[in-house]
Motif scaffolding. Structure first.
Motif, PDB file in Angstrom:
ATOM      1  N   SER A   3       0.842  -1.197   0.000  1.00 45.71           N
ATOM      2  CA  SER A   3       0.000   0.000   0.000  1.00 45.71           C
ATOM      3  C   SER A   3       0.874   1.243   0.000  1.00 45.71           C
ATOM      4  O   SER A   3       1.888   1.313   0.700  1.00 45.71           O
ATOM      5  CB  SER A   3      -0.928  -0.005   1.216  1.00 45.71           C
ATOM      6  N   THR A  34      -4.691  -3.178  -9.282  1.00 49.21           N
ATOM      7  CA  THR A  34      -4.490  -1.971  -8.481  1.00 49.21           C
ATOM      8  C   THR A  34      -5.815  -1.355  -8.067  1.00 49.21           C
ATOM      9  O   THR A  34      -6.755  -1.259  -8.865  1.00 49.21           O
ATOM     10  CB  THR A  34      -3.674  -0.930  -9.285  1.00 49.21           C
ATOM     11  N   TRP A  37      -7.712   4.177  -3.742  1.00 52.06           N
ATOM     12  CA  TRP A  37      -8.658   4.431  -2.654  1.00 52.06           C
ATOM     13  C   TRP A  37      -8.668   5.929  -2.377  1.00 52.06           C
ATOM     14  O   TRP A  37      -7.717   6.479  -1.847  1.00 52.06           O
ATOM     15  CB  TRP A  37      -8.247   3.651  -1.416  1.00 52.06           C
ATOM     16  N   THR A 110      -7.559  -2.611   4.602  1.00 55.29           N
ATOM     17  CA  THR A 110      -6.523  -2.753   3.572  1.00 55.29           C
ATOM     18  C   THR A 110      -6.089  -4.207   3.453  1.00 55.29           C
ATOM     19  O   THR A 110      -5.867  -4.721   2.350  1.00 55.29           O
ATOM     20  CB  THR A 110      -5.314  -1.860   3.912  1.00 55.29           C
ATOM     21  N   GLY A 114      -6.452  -6.357   0.199  1.00 53.38           N
ATOM     22  CA  GLY A 114      -5.209  -6.888  -0.352  1.00 53.38           C
ATOM     23  C   GLY A 114      -5.319  -8.313  -0.852  1.00 53.38           C
ATOM     24  O   GLY A 114      -4.443  -8.792  -1.574  1.00 53.38           O
ATOM     25  N   TYR A 117      -6.097  -7.353  -4.494  1.00 51.70           N
ATOM     26  CA  TYR A 117      -5.272  -6.374  -5.200  1.00 51.70           C
ATOM     27  C   TYR A 117      -3.797  -6.521  -4.838  1.00 51.70           C
ATOM     28  O   TYR A 117      -3.449  -6.853  -3.707  1.00 51.70           O
ATOM     29  CB  TYR A 117      -5.742  -4.951  -4.878  1.00 51.70           C
ATOM     30  N   ARG A 119      -1.638  -3.856  -5.445  1.00 49.56           N
ATOM     31  CA  ARG A 119      -1.236  -2.521  -4.990  1.00 49.56           C
ATOM     32  C   ARG A 119      -2.484  -1.719  -4.613  1.00 49.56           C
ATOM     33  O   ARG A 119      -3.466  -1.697  -5.355  1.00 49.56           O
ATOM     34  CB  ARG A 119      -0.471  -1.758  -6.081  1.00 49.56           C
ATOM     35  N   ILE A 120      -2.428  -1.073  -3.455  1.00 46.07           N
ATOM     36  CA  ILE A 120      -3.481  -0.149  -3.033  1.00 46.07           C
ATOM     37  C   ILE A 120      -2.841   1.217  -2.836  1.00 46.07           C
ATOM     38  O   ILE A 120      -1.862   1.349  -2.107  1.00 46.07           O
ATOM     39  CB  ILE A 120      -4.152  -0.629  -1.731  1.00 46.07           C
ATOM     40  N   PHE A 122      -3.490   5.119  -1.697  1.00 46.58           N
ATOM     41  CA  PHE A 122      -4.372   6.031  -0.980  1.00 46.58           C
ATOM     42  C   PHE A 122      -4.165   7.460  -1.489  1.00 46.58           C
ATOM     43  O   PHE A 122      -3.042   7.970  -1.485  1.00 46.58           O
ATOM     44  CB  PHE A 122      -4.056   6.037   0.520  1.00 46.58           C
ATOM     45  N   ALA A 139       0.049   2.118   5.598  1.00 38.62           N
ATOM     46  CA  ALA A 139       0.873   2.271   4.403  1.00 38.62           C
ATOM     47  C   ALA A 139       2.228   1.580   4.529  1.00 38.62           C
ATOM     48  O   ALA A 139       2.806   1.495   5.612  1.00 38.62           O
ATOM     49  CB  ALA A 139       1.077   3.753   4.095  1.00 38.62           C
ATOM     50  N   ASP A 140       2.733   1.111   3.392  1.00 39.46           N
ATOM     51  CA  ASP A 140       4.083   0.560   3.321  1.00 39.46           C
ATOM     52  C   ASP A 140       5.093   1.621   2.919  1.00 39.46           C
ATOM     53  O   ASP A 140       6.285   1.483   3.195  1.00 39.46           O
ATOM     54  CB  ASP A 140       4.121  -0.588   2.311  1.00 39.46           C
TER      55      ASP A 140
END
Length: 243
Positions: A3, A34, A37, A110, A114, A117, A119-120, A122, A139-140
């Motif tokens: 993410s 993907t 969001w 998330t 995941g 998906y 990749r997410i 934001f 988040a990553d």
């Protein structure tokens, strides 16, 4: 799944445009499933992708107990790219999250998303509140677009302080020089002071995204802006791969 949050406490820095274009790169260049969001009440990401929100839909219903976010996801015109849109009800989302008393609600959602998906991404609102804190926890990597100005530098310092306040396990922060015009001395100085930061040029093609309602890579793939955004996406993928 990874993410990516595109975040700034300052508006008008190109945050939404960057989020929509990076989501397109993820889906089209990397061919990853993907989800973009949109957590900004203006629903700018949806507009840029040519997706109009469904009527009679409450964004905060995504976060309520038992809510199913997948019911609210809308497809875009681009393969591998879906949108979880926002609407005006998201303005009260901070109170909703506070009422729920769950500090990792977005992280949990998330995790659920995941499963579908790779990749997410934001698109975050320009605020410091419980919503932004939850996105940071989920988040990553956090991308911070920064036009070359003293106010942007101050805003970046606020973001860094907020992210680092979540402890040693906070996600890495990637500052990005946005809206750069190297004909201007202030912009050249910002570039020279931060030579390793990615750069997104000030370009008419980027401005045309809102007119075309398409990512720049979809209508001007050979433009310097499209190439810069694609290079940025490649750098993000490398950073995610090194986790």
């Amino acid at each position: 799944m990874a993410s990516i949050a595109v975040y700034s406490v300052k508006g008008g820095v190109g945050k939404t445009t960057l989020a929509a274009n990076l989501a397109w790169c993820s889906a089209t260049i990397s061919r990853r499933k993907t989800l973009l969001w949109d957590l900004d009440a203006a629903n700018g990401s949806g507009f840029l992708l040519g997706v109009d929100p469904k009527k009679k839909r409450a964004a905060d219903s995504v976060f309520a107990e038992g809510g199913d976010p997948t019911r609210l996801i809308q497809p875009t015109a681009y393969p591998n790219l879906d949108l979880l849109p926002a609407d005006e009800s998201i303005r009260t989302l901070d109170r909703t999250l506070d009422r729920l008393g769950k500090k990792k609600r977005i992280a949990k959602l998330t995790e659920v998303l995941g499963k579908s998906y790779d990749r997410i991404i934001f698109d975050c609102p320009p605020v410091l509140n419980e919503l932004s804190a939850q996105v940071i926890r989920a988040a990553d990597v956090i991308l911070v677009p920064l036009p070359p100005s003293p106010l942007s530098a101050r805003a970046f310092a606020v973001v860094v302080e907020e992210v680092r306040g979540h402890g040693k396990g906070h996600p890495p922060i990637l500052p990005i020089l946005s809206m750069i015009d190297l004909r201007r001395s202030l912009h050249r100085e910002a570039r020279e002071a931060n030579p390793n930061w990615p750069v997104i040029p000030l370009a008419s093609a980027v401005e045309q995204c809102a007119v075309e309602r398409k990512p720049v890579g979809a209508f001007a793939p050979r433009s310097p802006a499209a190439r810069a955004i694609a290079q940025l996406w490649t750098a993000i993928e490398r950073k995610l791969a090194s986790r």
